[in-house]
Design a protein around this motif. Structure first.
Motif, PDB file in Angstrom:
ATOM      1  N   LYS A  64       0.843  -1.193   0.000  1.00 28.19           N
ATOM      2  CA  LYS A  64       0.000   0.000   0.000  1.00 28.19           C
ATOM      3  C   LYS A  64       0.882   1.249   0.000  1.00 28.19           C
ATOM      4  O   LYS A  64       0.639   2.186  -0.761  1.00 28.19           O
ATOM      5  CB  LYS A  64      -0.944   0.001   1.208  1.00 28.19           C
ATOM      6  CG  LYS A  64      -1.983   1.083   1.109  1.00 28.19           C
ATOM      7  CD  LYS A  64      -3.031   1.074   2.203  1.00 28.19           C
ATOM      8  CE  LYS A  64      -3.948   2.270   1.984  1.00 28.19           C
ATOM      9  NZ  LYS A  64      -4.348   2.916   3.247  1.00 28.19           N
ATOM     10  N   THR A  82      -5.987   5.891  -2.407  1.00 24.44           N
ATOM     11  CA  THR A  82      -5.955   6.775  -1.246  1.00 24.44           C
ATOM     12  C   THR A  82      -5.286   8.099  -1.605  1.00 24.44           C
ATOM     13  O   THR A  82      -5.677   9.160  -1.106  1.00 24.44           O
ATOM     14  CB  THR A  82      -5.174   6.093  -0.095  1.00 24.44           C
ATOM     15  OG1 THR A  82      -5.730   4.800   0.103  1.00 24.44           O
ATOM     16  CG2 THR A  82      -5.262   6.881   1.188  1.00 24.44           C
ATOM     17  N   TRP A 100      -4.977   0.251  -3.566  1.00 26.47           N
ATOM     18  CA  TRP A 100      -5.453   1.082  -2.452  1.00 26.47           C
ATOM     19  C   TRP A 100      -4.488   2.218  -2.144  1.00 26.47           C
ATOM     20  O   TRP A 100      -4.906   3.321  -1.808  1.00 26.47           O
ATOM     21  CB  TRP A 100      -5.754   0.247  -1.202  1.00 26.47           C
ATOM     22  CG  TRP A 100      -7.157  -0.262  -1.307  1.00 26.47           C
ATOM     23  CD1 TRP A 100      -7.535  -1.531  -1.615  1.00 26.47           C
ATOM     24  CD2 TRP A 100      -8.360   0.510  -1.194  1.00 26.47           C
ATOM     25  NE1 TRP A 100      -8.907  -1.606  -1.703  1.00 26.47           N
ATOM     26  CE2 TRP A 100      -9.433  -0.382  -1.443  1.00 26.47           C
ATOM     27  CE3 TRP A 100      -8.634   1.856  -0.913  1.00 26.47           C
ATOM     28  CZ2 TRP A 100     -10.768   0.047  -1.418  1.00 26.47           C
ATOM     29  CZ3 TRP A 100      -9.967   2.272  -0.879  1.00 26.47           C
ATOM     30  CH2 TRP A 100     -11.006   1.367  -1.136  1.00 26.47           C
TER      31      TRP A 100
END
Ligand code: RIB
Length: 278
Positions: free
Chosen positions: A109, A148, A144
């Motif tokens: 991530k 984000t 993600w």
């Protein structure tokens, strides 16, 4: 195996032999294994449950001291066969049943975030993402990280995210899809380097200049990214370190079956090359 006799051989299960990420990772494991006087039995599953089951049947005989598994399609019954036969297991990279074993992977991530931020920093205004396979969790985490970072920007909507499958062909098709949907796209984060290479070819065919018109960033840090024209900026996974930790954790598990389960999430880093150099 069932007996206490050591064979000084371990198995390594990999998902796809023709993506350089996996032989590069295998090579790092082989080097450290060699130092310990160990041999590697390489099992290429081609992401097939049947092929994997077949290999695991072989592994439950007495021929190996332990196994490092890199697969997200391995079945419960196959894992159970290994456990029943007391074959020590460590998992690496791809995730499946990883909570039952010591696992080594990276901060995906964070990596996705670093990639998207880098594209923003060099001035990209419309950034697409080529995903990895739908059920592969490293890929989902990378997505993600990207999401984000960009989801609050005014241009962003879900159509900037297209399906991919970690292959060059998949990256090529995905890039064409992005160029048709968003002709003004000026940055792309591909979930792995092979997808980035395919995307670069599609851009080339559309007469789009990289990095001036379109900046491309990949993920993995495979050696050939340096020799592409232009060389491809990527998020580097620490392959040497991953291999070493996985091997040493397996040795630990072989020598001490009650060893505590550990989850290693290693840092990734930006490897700046020409495809984003503005
Ligand atoms: O390139 C293959 C990808 O699949 C890599 O990013 C690796 O992390 C794996 O899961």
């Amino acid at each position: 195996g069932l007996s206490n006799k050591k064979t000084k051989t371990i198995a390594l299960v990999i998902p796809v032999i023709n993506n350089p990420f996996f032989p590069e990772l295998a090579s790092s494991i082989e080097h450290i294994a060699h130092k310990y006087g160990y041999k590697i039995f390489l099992c290429n599953s081609d992401d097939s449950k049947e092929k994997l089951a077949d290999y695991i049947d072989t592994l439950t005989s007495n021929y190996i001291d332990g196994v490092i598994i890199n697969s997200h399609v391995v079945e419960r019954v196959d894992i159970d066969k290994l456990i029943q036969n007391k074959v020590p297991i460590v998992t690496i990279d791809r995730k499946h049943f990883e909570h039952e074993f010591t696992h080594v992977s990276v901060k995906n991530k964070d990596g996705g975030g670093i990639a998207a931020n880098h594209l923003l920093e060099i001035g990209c205004k419309r950034i697409g993402h080529i995903k990895g396979p739908e059920n592969e969790r490293n890929a989902t985490e990378r997505y993600w990280g990207y999401r984000t970072t960009v989801h609050k920007l005014d241009w962003y909507d879900q159509s900037y995210v297209v399906a991919g499958d970690f292959s060059v062909e998949g990256g090529y098709k995905a890039m064409k899809e992005l160029l048709i949907k968003h002709p003004t796209i000026d940055g792309v984060f591909a979930a792995n380097d092979l997808s980035a290479i395919g995307a670069m070819k599609a851009a080339y065919e559309w007469n789009i200049k990289i990095p001036d018109d379109l900046a491309i960033i990949g993920f993995d840090g495979i050696a050939m990214t340096k020799y592409m024209v232009p060389s491809i900026t990527t998020i580097q996974q620490p392959l040497q370190k991953m291999g070493k930790i996985a091997f040493e954790e397996l040795m630990n598990k072989i020598n001490n079956p009650d060893a505590k389960i550990k989850h290693h999430e290693l840092d990734v880093s930006l490897m700046l090359q020409e495809s984003t150099l503005r």
